[in-house]
Design a protein around this motif. Structure first.
Motif, short mmCIF file in Angstrom:
data_model
loop_
_atom_site.label_atom_id
_atom_site.label_comp_id
_atom_site.label_asym_id
_atom_site.label_seq_id
_atom_site.Cartn_x
_atom_site.Cartn_y
_atom_site.Cartn_z
N ASP A 10 0.86 -1.18 0.00
CA ASP A 10 0.00 0.00 0.00
C ASP A 10 0.90 1.24 0.00
OD1 ASP A 10 -1.93 1.88 0.22
OD2 ASP A 10 -2.49 1.41 2.29
N SER A 38 0.18 4.18 -0.50
CA SER A 38 -0.46 5.36 0.08
C SER A 38 0.01 5.62 1.51
CB SER A 38 -1.98 5.22 0.04
OG SER A 38 -2.40 4.11 0.82
N LYS A 61 1.31 9.17 2.77
CA LYS A 61 0.66 9.77 3.94
C LYS A 61 1.69 10.16 4.99
CE LYS A 61 -2.97 8.83 7.36
NZ LYS A 61 -3.96 7.82 7.83
N SER A 64 1.92 5.93 -8.82
CA SER A 64 0.64 5.75 -8.15
C SER A 64 -0.42 6.70 -8.70
CB SER A 64 0.79 5.99 -6.64
OG SER A 64 -0.48 5.99 -6.01
N ASP A 107 -2.80 7.74 -7.10
CA ASP A 107 -3.22 8.57 -5.96
C ASP A 107 -2.17 9.61 -5.58
OD1 ASP A 107 -5.59 7.10 -5.72
OD2 ASP A 107 -4.63 5.62 -4.42
N TYR A 133 -1.99 13.47 -2.21
CA TYR A 133 -1.15 13.75 -1.04
C TYR A 133 -0.19 14.88 -1.35
CZ TYR A 133 -2.88 9.21 0.54
OH TYR A 133 -3.68 8.17 0.91
#
Length: 347
Positions: A61, A63, A67, A90, A92, A96
């Motif tokens: 993961d 993320s 994070k 990624s 995502d 962030y």
């Protein structure tokens, strides 16, 4: 460890205070200690932050890593290139705020020129380095290198280490000639525990550690890696020794390829059979014929692999999730044997 930290202490970060993210001692054997020691030297201007345990070697993961950067406002990260590459890939990423991170250590694995450029473009203060556990994590640095040398080499030997490039018989080769990388110095390991045979294979009688990597050194002392010695293959028909960097760079330039590995399978008649294995990006589809056509459009015939393998996942082994080369060789050997039988049958 202290001397390593003293050397890195010379680096002048652009932003203070510096917040250095490091792996915990549970998952990293060297860089965490070096970075924490550096934080002692820079106790007024640096904080060392251990990344959470869910930022593991397998990066299931990514993320959680992004994070951590956002929450802790990391400015520096001492990890591994595949973590950074996976983060840049990624979907995502834009969710962030990772703008605080300006530098990472690129060490521990071979990185294609394409991905290296991506890392430097995103994190301009990145430090390229080269080493292994046998030499306390790092033995080269690009701390005082020019911009071009930072991108195109793994740096020059640290002050307390010696490095040379040798030929087949252990002779030091001239500048700008390929050979095996050898290193020695006070940071060199003494022996593999209870394994004198492996120790002798790595160090011989001279105390020079044979790294198993092929590289070239230029006149400034900077070293460029060309690939693993075990991966150096001889193309069929011509008998030319070719290092895997060209094949790997071409494979990784394909928009659907996530990871690539090239190996050679011995062939008594014509030299080594060159085999390319690729792992695709998430939800991507690509046939072996399509991959072969891509190579034929990019390279000359004798520069192309002979066999192409598209795998859903490359086999991996160990805590650091390294590609299982022995299993790849087994897969390739079985394919080649099958093809040879079909060829004989057709005759």
């Amino acid at each position: 460890m202290v001397n390593f930290a003293r050397f890195y202490n010379r680096r002048k970060p652009k932003h203070l205070p510096e917040v250095a993210g490091v792996r915990s001692p549970v998952t990293d054997d060297g860089m965490c200690v070096i970075k924490c020691t550096e934080a002692v030297f820079k106790w007024r201007t640096m904080y060392a932050v251990f990344v959470p345990s869910d930022v593991d070697f397998y990066m299931r993961d990514i993320s959680s890593f992004m994070k951590c950067i956002e929450q802790e406002r990391l400015t520096w990260y001492s990890g591994y290139p595949y973590e950074i590459i996976k983060m840049l890939d990624s979907p995502d990423l834009n969710r962030y705020d990772i703008s605080s991170l300006s530098a990472v250590v690129v060490t521990g694995q071979s990185v294609s020129s394409h991905n290296l450029e991506r890392i430097f473009d995103q994190f301009p203060d990145t430090m390229n380095a080269y080493g292994s556990t046998e030499v306390l994590a790092t033995m080269t640095s690009t701390l005082h290198s020019t911009f071009d040398l930072k991108r195109n080499s793994v740096g020059y030997p640290l002050p307390h280490m010696e490095l040379k490039i040798v030929g087949k018989h252990g002779e030091t080769v001239p500048v700008d000639n390929p050979g095996e990388v050898c290193v020695r110095g006070w940071a060199s390991f003494l022996c593999y525990f209870n394994d004198p045979r492996a120790t002798a294979a790595a160090k011989g009688n001279s105390n020079w550690i044979h790294m198993g990597d092929v590289g070239m050194m230029d006149k400034t002392g900077h070293v460029k890696l060309l690939g693993r010695l075990a991966e150096c293959v001889t193309f069929k028909h011509m008998g030319e020794k070719v290092f895997p960097s060209l094949i790997l760079d071409t494979a990784r330039s394909h928009p659907k390829v996530e990871t690539a590995v090239v190996i050679g399978i011995p062939d008594d008649r014509l030299g080594d059979d060159v085999c390319l294995f690729v792992e695709l990006k998430h939800e991507a589809t690509l046939t072996e014929d399509e991959l072969e056509s891509y190579f034929q459009s990019k390279l000359m015939f004798l520069q192309c692999p002979l066999y192409y393998f598209v795998l859903e996942k490359l086999p991996r082994i160990g805590a650091r999730n390294k590609v299982h080369i022995a299993e790849l060789k087994q897969i390739a050997t079985e394919r080649i044997a099958t093809d040879n039988k079909e060829e004989q049958w057709n005759r």
